[in-house]
Design a protein around this motif. Structure first.
Motif, short mmCIF file in Angstrom:
data_model
loop_
_atom_site.label_atom_id
_atom_site.label_comp_id
_atom_site.label_asym_id
_atom_site.label_seq_id
_atom_site.Cartn_x
_atom_site.Cartn_y
_atom_site.Cartn_z
N SER A 241 4.71 31.80 -80.18
CA SER A 241 5.44 31.16 -81.51
C SER A 241 4.13 31.42 -82.56
CB SER A 241 6.17 29.96 -81.30
OG SER A 241 5.45 29.05 -80.87
N THR A 242 3.11 30.84 -82.32
CA THR A 242 1.96 30.70 -83.26
C THR A 242 1.80 32.24 -83.95
OG1 THR A 242 1.10 28.92 -82.30
CG2 THR A 242 -0.43 30.13 -83.76
N ILE A 243 1.62 33.05 -83.06
CA ILE A 243 1.32 34.67 -83.41
C ILE A 243 2.62 35.00 -84.26
CG2 ILE A 243 1.56 36.76 -82.45
CD1 ILE A 243 0.04 35.64 -79.89
N LEU A 244 3.62 34.59 -84.02
CA LEU A 244 5.01 35.26 -84.80
C LEU A 244 5.16 34.30 -86.01
CD1 LEU A 244 7.39 36.20 -81.74
CD2 LEU A 244 5.80 37.60 -83.33
N THR A 245 4.53 33.38 -86.24
CA THR A 245 4.83 32.28 -87.32
C THR A 245 5.22 33.05 -88.54
OG1 THR A 245 4.10 30.38 -86.26
CG2 THR A 245 4.27 30.20 -88.50
N ALA A 246 4.25 33.83 -88.95
CA ALA A 246 4.32 34.64 -90.24
C ALA A 246 5.29 35.63 -90.30
CB ALA A 246 2.94 35.15 -90.50
N TYR A 247 5.92 36.02 -89.08
CA TYR A 247 6.83 37.21 -89.18
C TYR A 247 8.31 36.63 -88.98
CZ TYR A 247 2.60 39.52 -88.63
OH TYR A 247 1.24 40.07 -88.85
N LEU A 248 8.53 35.41 -88.85
CA LEU A 248 9.93 34.48 -88.89
C LEU A 248 10.64 34.77 -90.16
CD1 LEU A 248 9.09 31.39 -87.02
CD2 LEU A 248 10.02 33.58 -85.95
N HIS A 249 12.02 35.01 -89.93
CA HIS A 249 12.74 35.12 -91.02
C HIS A 249 13.62 33.96 -90.98
CE1 HIS A 249 12.91 39.52 -92.35
NE2 HIS A 249 12.15 39.60 -91.16
N SER A 250 13.91 33.43 -92.43
CA SER A 250 15.08 32.30 -92.40
C SER A 250 16.31 32.68 -91.86
CB SER A 250 14.86 31.61 -93.62
OG SER A 250 15.32 32.32 -94.39
N ARG A 251 17.28 32.06 -91.71
CA ARG A 251 18.70 32.26 -91.48
C ARG A 251 19.29 33.08 -92.81
NH1 ARG A 251 21.89 27.27 -88.72
NH2 ARG A 251 20.70 27.26 -86.81
#
Length: 80
Positions: free
Chosen positions: A59-69
């Motif tokens: 989840s830390t690796i992907l934090t910058a790649y998350l989209h909001s709803r």
């Protein structure tokens, strides 16, 4: 020795990000992290960081790649 031991952390992170970004934008929200982690366990276990707390590392690796709803809804409605 497992494949996991052969994969360097930077290579693991790059592969996790690549796999995450292949998903539709609407499936790249924080709500989709756990199902994605489960998919990684089944299909790409070598990229999962070894040891306790691996889900937190993913989840830390992907934090910058998350989209909001909201971003996901907008993206899914765009005409291409």
């Amino acid at each position: 020795m497992t494949n996991r031991a052969l994969t360097k952390p930077a290579e693991q992170a790059r592969r996790i990000i690549d796999l995450w970004q292949e998903r539709p934008a609407r499936q790249r929200t924080a709500e989709h992290l756990l199902p994605f982690y489960g998919w990684l366990l089944d299909h790409e276990p070598a990229v999962i960081p070894a040891g306790p707390g691996s889900i937190l590392r993913v989840s830390t690796i992907l934090t910058a790649y998350l989209h909001s709803r909201d971003e996901s809804r907008i993206d899914s409605c765009r005409v291409r």
